[in-house]
Design an enzyme around this catalytic site. Structure first.
Site, PDB file in Angstrom:
ATOM      1  N   THR A  85       0.821  -1.199   0.000  1.00  0.00           N
ATOM      2  CA  THR A  85       0.000   0.000   0.000  1.00  0.00           C
ATOM      3  C   THR A  85       0.862   1.258   0.000  1.00  0.00           C
ATOM      4  O   THR A  85       1.918   1.273   0.596  1.00  0.00           O
ATOM      5  CB  THR A  85      -0.874  -0.025   1.258  1.00  0.00           C
ATOM      6  OG1 THR A  85      -1.642  -1.207   1.233  1.00  0.00           O
ATOM      7  CG2 THR A  85      -1.764   1.183   1.347  1.00  0.00           C
ATOM      8  N   GLY A  97       0.055  -0.467   5.175  1.00  0.00           N
ATOM      9  CA  GLY A  97       0.558  -1.703   5.755  1.00  0.00           C
ATOM     10  C   GLY A  97      -0.502  -2.696   6.175  1.00  0.00           C
ATOM     11  O   GLY A  97      -0.562  -3.088   7.340  1.00  0.00           O
ATOM     12  N   GLY A  98      -1.373  -3.127   5.232  1.00  0.00           N
ATOM     13  CA  GLY A  98      -2.297  -4.227   5.485  1.00  0.00           C
ATOM     14  C   GLY A  98      -3.106  -4.047   6.761  1.00  0.00           C
ATOM     15  O   GLY A  98      -3.635  -2.975   7.047  1.00  0.00           O
TER      16      GLY A  98
END
Length: 533
Positions: free
Chosen positions: A351, A434-435
């Site tokens: 991302t 970051g997920g």
């Protein structure tokens, strides 16, 4: 207006200082930040800067996003707040039976790819709010792709990891492994195909990508590689203006994109912490960290049970954000012991992230992502279009609101955030890539800047924690060893994670309005920074 900042010190290991200016871009790669700043210098506004930055990031940070990414945006236009959901839906051929025959939803390949939405976000934002011609916004990205750019160190590390994992995927090596290997830090990377595709996109106002030559190439490649995405699936896509969901936190109001994004989890956890009067606890003390972790665990339990495409949710977002429900959830937190979280029962009632702001008061919080690094690993030959793997965000659990199905948006990890003052004036555009770290990062940034008055750079520098399931908590090596020991005494199963923390603990970018100027912070875990004038 009183400044939000109470603390200008940099108490954590830091490579950077906060940046101040009237026009600002903060993102994870310096060339992309300069692309956005050049639009502001050319007379463009914050939306123009954000789009130019986003386009450039697909070239210079392909480890986190690409032309085949999804995107979300929250923006303040000077008078009103807007929310845009440009995440894509699943192909019409995606049914539970289809994936049962495959043995589940893969992480790689065309059967992980939903319709990519980032291009539609650029078009929608430019048409509604942009000042400069759409074609002009793409020029820095086209130049970086055609003439080449020197790969920055953090991205080089992630590129090598992605190549090791995805080098066998259709089109990946041809595009991203010149000479058979990932480019090293300092090596020049070029992609003429990427430049031509960007030119096609801007020349057609995005139509080619969804209803033209590029759409035909994507659909044909999907069919050739065992996928089921069709031209009809691409043509049916649209980005939606969805507004925001919000929750009061101290003297601020935090806004997130409604589900299918995970931002609601940050709002839920912040609501619980407000009920627990978190601001009275020392910021980096064990009690504050313990309460943050416990609230986040409860919020994530609800997220995993209920979050889905808004049209398929069994519980309305307003019910999850209800003050009474959040006080009830906060009441489950033991102030001295770690717990195993369960979801509640609310009642009706690789991302990239960027922030941009201009002197006229427009502020943009924008995020786009391939999901897992390079995403699916699929690159459509001759186009530079690398595709996300958002389909892996679905579940195959029968009856779940997020169960995979046709023309449906999966539960999404990428989320932009925006803070407003209680009086309705804009305060901060921020995000943490970051997920599953993103909603947890939003909580930590909001607490540091909005509750405790830390400056944005100190908030980005501070060591972070991340819940990992059950009583598990991961912390960065810079975390206070005494706090780690105290958390373990309370029953938290704490792991200190060494190594590269870009995805593990996210990359934060923050732009805070302070009177007539902005204060920016950028994550030292990434290569980027804040640029301003």
């Amino acid at each position: 207006m009183t400044s939000t900042i109470k603390d200008w010190t940099l108490p954590y290991a830091s490579q950077r200082s906060p940046v101040l200016g009237r026009n600002m871009v903060s993102t994870s790669q310096p060339l992309a930040a300069q692309a956005g700043l050049s639009m502001l210098l050319a007379g463009g506004n914050a939306v123009d800067a954000a789009i130019a930055t986003a386009m450039a990031l697909t070239v210079v940070e392909p480890t986190g996003c690409g032309l085949g990414s999804d995107a979300f945006c929250i923006l303040w236009d000077g008078k009103e707040l807007h929310g845009l959901n440009a995440s894509g839906r699943s192909p019409g051929g995606w049914t539970p039976e289809y994936f049962a025959a495959l043995g589940g939803i893969p992480e790689k390949g065309w059967n992980a790819v939903t319709v990519p939405g980032a291009v539609s976000a650029w078009v929608a934002l430019s048409r509604r709010f942009g000042r400069l011609p759409f074609e002009q916004l793409a020029q820095p990205a086209i130049r970086y792709a055609r003439q080449g750019f020197a790969v920055s160190p953090t991205i080089a590390t992630l590129w090598a990891l992605g190549a090791a994992k995805l080098g066998d995927q259709p089109g990946f090596a041809e595009c991203f492994m010149p000479g058979g290997q990932a480019p090293r830090a300092g090596e020049v990377f070029r992609s003429e195909a990427h430049a031509r595709t960007l030119e096609n996109i801007v020349a057609t106002g995005g139509e080619s990508f969804y209803r033209g030559a590029l759409a035909r190439q994507m659909a044909a490649h999907s069919q050739a590689c065992g996928g089921v995405m069709t031209e009809e699936d691409l043509a049916a896509h649209q980005a939606d203006w969805v507004g925001t969901v919000s929750r009061r936190f101290g003297d601020s109001v935090i806004h997130e994109i409604p589900p299918n994004g995970q931002g609601i989890a940050a709002l839920m956890a912040l609501g619980m912490l407000d009920a627990l009067q978190i601001g009275e606890q020392p910021l980096d003390g064990v009690q504050s960290v313990h309460l943050q972790i416990e609230a986040m665990k409860l919020a994530l339990a609800d997220l995993h049970e209920y979050n889905a495409d808004g049209e398929h949710m069994r519980v309305q977002p307003a019910h999850l954000l209800d003050g009474g429900y959040l006080r009830q959830r906060a009441g489950l937190i033991d102030s001295e012991r770690a717990s195993l979280p369960t979801y509640g029962a609310p009642r009706p009632g690789g991302t990239v992230y960027l922030a941009a702001a201009d002197a006229d008061g427009m502020m943009v919080s924008f995020i786009q992502s391939n999901y897992m690094g390079f995403g699916s690993g699929v690159v459509v030959p001759g186009t530079g279009i690398s595709l996300q793997n958002r389909g892996h965000g679905f579940t195959t659990e029968a009856g779940h609101a997020n169960q995979v199905g046709p023309r449906k948006r999966p539960s999404h990890t990428i989320i932009p955030a925006f803070a407003m003052h209680a009086d309705g004036s804009p305060q901060m555009a921020f995000g943490v890539m970051g997920g599953p770290m993103q909603s947890q990062g939003h909580l930590q940034m909001a607490l540091r800047v909005l509750c405790h008055g830390q400056n944005p750079q100190a908030a980005a520098d501070a060591p972070r924690w991340r819940v990992t399931g059950g009583k598990g908590v991961a912390v960065e090596p810079g975390f206070d060893a005494r706090v780690v020991a105290a958390l373990r005494e309370r029953g938290h199963e704490v792991t200190v994670e060494e190594g590269h923390g870009v995805f593990a603990f996210g990359g934060a970018q923050l732009v805070l309005r302070d009177g007539q100027h902005y204060i920016g912070g950028s994550d030292p875990r990434k290569d980027g920074g804040v640029v301003a004038f």
